[in-house]
Scaffold this active site. Structure first.
Site, short mmCIF file in Angstrom:
data_model
loop_
_atom_site.label_atom_id
_atom_site.label_comp_id
_atom_site.label_asym_id
_atom_site.label_seq_id
_atom_site.Cartn_x
_atom_site.Cartn_y
_atom_site.Cartn_z
NE ARG A 1 -4.36 -1.13 -0.05
CZ ARG A 1 -4.59 -2.11 -0.93
NH1 ARG A 1 -3.65 -2.46 -1.80
NH2 ARG A 1 -5.76 -2.72 -0.97
CG HIS B 1 -3.72 -0.87 -7.10
ND1 HIS B 1 -4.12 -0.18 -5.98
CD2 HIS B 1 -3.80 -2.18 -6.75
CE1 HIS B 1 -4.44 -1.03 -5.02
NE2 HIS B 1 -4.24 -2.26 -5.46
N1 LIG Z 1 -1.19 -4.17 -5.25
C1 LIG Z 1 -2.12 -5.09 -5.32
O1 LIG Z 1 -2.62 -5.40 -6.39
C2 LIG Z 1 -2.53 -5.81 -4.04
C3 LIG Z 1 -3.33 -6.95 -4.15
C4 LIG Z 1 -3.67 -7.62 -2.98
C5 LIG Z 1 -3.21 -7.18 -1.74
N2 LIG Z 1 -2.43 -6.06 -1.69
C6 LIG Z 1 -1.93 -5.59 -0.38
O2 LIG Z 1 -1.19 -6.64 0.25
C7 LIG Z 1 -1.48 -6.59 1.64
C8 LIG Z 1 -1.14 -7.91 2.28
O3 LIG Z 1 -2.11 -8.89 1.91
P1 LIG Z 1 -2.19 -10.31 2.65
O4 LIG Z 1 -3.36 -11.03 2.11
O5 LIG Z 1 -0.86 -10.98 2.63
O6 LIG Z 1 -2.49 -9.80 4.14
P2 LIG Z 1 -2.39 -10.62 5.50
O7 LIG Z 1 -2.48 -12.08 5.24
O8 LIG Z 1 -3.33 -9.99 6.43
O9 LIG Z 1 -0.89 -10.37 5.99
C9 LIG Z 1 -0.45 -9.15 6.48
C10 LIG Z 1 0.96 -9.33 7.06
O10 LIG Z 1 1.43 -8.07 7.53
C11 LIG Z 1 1.86 -8.24 8.87
N3 LIG Z 1 1.66 -6.99 9.62
C12 LIG Z 1 0.54 -6.25 9.76
N4 LIG Z 1 0.75 -5.19 10.56
C13 LIG Z 1 2.05 -5.27 10.95
C14 LIG Z 1 2.86 -4.49 11.78
N5 LIG Z 1 2.39 -3.39 12.39
N6 LIG Z 1 4.15 -4.86 11.97
C15 LIG Z 1 4.63 -5.98 11.37
N7 LIG Z 1 3.91 -6.77 10.55
C16 LIG Z 1 2.63 -6.42 10.34
C17 LIG Z 1 1.02 -9.33 9.45
O11 LIG Z 1 1.63 -9.85 10.60
P3 LIG Z 1 1.00 -11.12 11.37
O12 LIG Z 1 1.28 -12.30 10.45
O13 LIG Z 1 1.77 -11.21 12.61
O14 LIG Z 1 -0.46 -10.84 11.52
C18 LIG Z 1 0.99 -10.29 8.26
O15 LIG Z 1 2.16 -11.07 8.24
C19 LIG Z 1 -2.95 -6.21 1.69
O16 LIG Z 1 -3.30 -5.64 2.93
C20 LIG Z 1 -3.04 -5.20 0.58
O17 LIG Z 1 -2.76 -3.91 1.11
C21 LIG Z 1 -2.09 -5.38 -2.79
#
Ligand SMILES: NC(=O)c1ccc[n+]([C@@H]2O[C@H](COP(=O)([O-])OP(=O)(O)OC[C@H]3O[C@@H](n4cnc5c(N)ncnc54)[C@H](OP(=O)(O)O)[C@@H]3O)[C@@H](O)[C@H]2O)c1
Length: 310
Positions: free
Chosen positions: A225, A273
């Site tokens: 993001r 994006h």
């Molecule tokens: N550009 C694009 O097309 C696109 C597409 C899809 C998603 N995204 C982005 O990718 C992000 C991740 O997706 P996901 O499905 O992998 O999410 P997810 O499964 O919720 O994983 C988020 C990760 O971030 C970690 N995290 C969150 N807050 C943190 C903090 N304060 N300090 C350290 N680590 C932290 C979490 O830690 P824990 O494991 O300990 O909870 C987890 O490992 C989404 O939120 C979205 O913004 C972008």
């Protein structure tokens, strides 16, 4: 009868209507799926945060909101939403797309492909890139997407470090967690991939001080993001050579304004994006399964922790 409201932008309806019906039929559910239902009749909302539905109060019998996107920052703080919120985890589509984007852009930077793709002077420099095993990569965010990318990069031979909020174990990946270990994760990151959610705790995480912790000449890939990075600090770090290149897919304002310095910067690649999209056929199966669960009283999959914001 289960009443399902599809609340997303107009262009999404033709894409999702048939796959959703197919997935709901396959589970034997009896439903009405529509873009127009009286709010008081709606059981589930299949939701995109940029839809017209922003006030959930009229949806008095709502059982859950099922987000079509992985990112939920535009809905987690909505005080009118009082029912469970599930985010999108779509391994076949969204996750696979992100693995392809991340490995593609990491390999581009690792191999120095740009020097050969655009070579107007027909230069013949023998610059052998290091092997993947000599190029440590760090992924901030070890969730669904971060773990899948870490495994793919590991398979290609990169030494991978991952960083998350809570402790994790991923085979072959050095797992660090918490603010205390962030510097350690950054110090070895010749290529840094950002796959964190946008929450109050992650805003401006990559500021001037942390950019300075990266090895000189590090490269950044951000499909997470926009607010994860302090834009001005990044431009300064690119200008002084601390960062060699940044590939950015997400921004504080999207579309990225025409006058934003990223567009003209020679060391920035902007992608609009497109790192990964939710894919209707596979996502529809995830949505249908969650509706089935809601109807039989099983726990919903992929619930958002509203306090943590992701
Ligand atoms: N550009 C694009 O097309 C696109 C597409 C899809 C998603 N995204 C982005 O990718 C992000 C991740 O997706 P996901 O499905 O992998 O999410 P997810 O499964 O919720 O994983 C988020 C990760 O971030 C970690 N995290 C969150 N807050 C943190 C903090 N304060 N300090 C350290 N680590 C932290 C979490 O830690 P824990 O494991 O300990 O909870 C987890 O490992 C989404 O939120 C979205 O913004 C972008």
């Amino acid at each position: 009868m289960i009443n399902i409201l599809f609340a997303a932008t107009d262009s999404r309806w033709p894409e999702y209507a048939a796959p959703l019906r197919k997935a709901l039929d396959a589970l034997g559910l009896h439903y009405v799926l529509s873009r127009e239902l009286a709010p008081e009749d709606v059981d589930y909302i299949v939701y995109a945060p940029n839809s017209d539905v922003q006030d959930f109060r009229p949806y008095t019998r709502l059982k859950a909101v099922l987000n079509l996107w992985a990112g939920v920052e535009k809905v987690t703080q909505n005080p009118t939403l009082t029912v469970p919120l599930a985010r999108m985890v779509d391994d076949e589509g969204l996750t696979q797309g992100m693995v392809e984007y991340v490995t593609g852009h990491v390999l581009r930077h690792h191999l120095g492909m740009d020097a050969h793709i655009v070579n107007p002077g027909h230069d013949w420099p023998k610059l052998t890139p290091p092997l993947a095993s000599e190029r440590p990569v760090t992924i901030l965010g070890l969730g669904t997407l971060g773990v899948a990318c870490a495994k793919a990069l590991r398979t290609l031979g990169f030494p991978v470090t991952g960083w998350s909020r809570s402790p994790k174990q991923v085979d072959g990946v050095r797992c660090l967690h918490g603010m205390d270990q962030l510097d350690k994760a950054l110090e070895t990151a010749q290529i840094l991939v950002l796959l964190l959610p946008d929450t109050p705790a992650t805003t401006d995480l990559l500021n001037a001080e942390r950019l300075a912790r990266l090895p000189k000449g590090a490269m950044i890939v951000n499909p997470g993001r926009g607010p994860l990075i302090d834009d001005a600090a990044l431009v300064a770090a690119l200008d002084d050579g601390q960062i060699a290149h940044a590939t950015l897919d997400v921004f504080r304002i999207e579309p990225l304004p025409q006058d934003h310095p990223f567009w003209a910067h020679p060391k920035v690649t902007v992608t609009p994006h497109i790192a990964s999209e939710t894919r209707a056929p596979s996502a529809a199966r995830v949505i249908a399964e969650n509706i089935r669960r809601g109807e039989v009283g099983e726990p919903f999959l992929h619930l958002v922790d509203r306090t943590a914001g992701y």
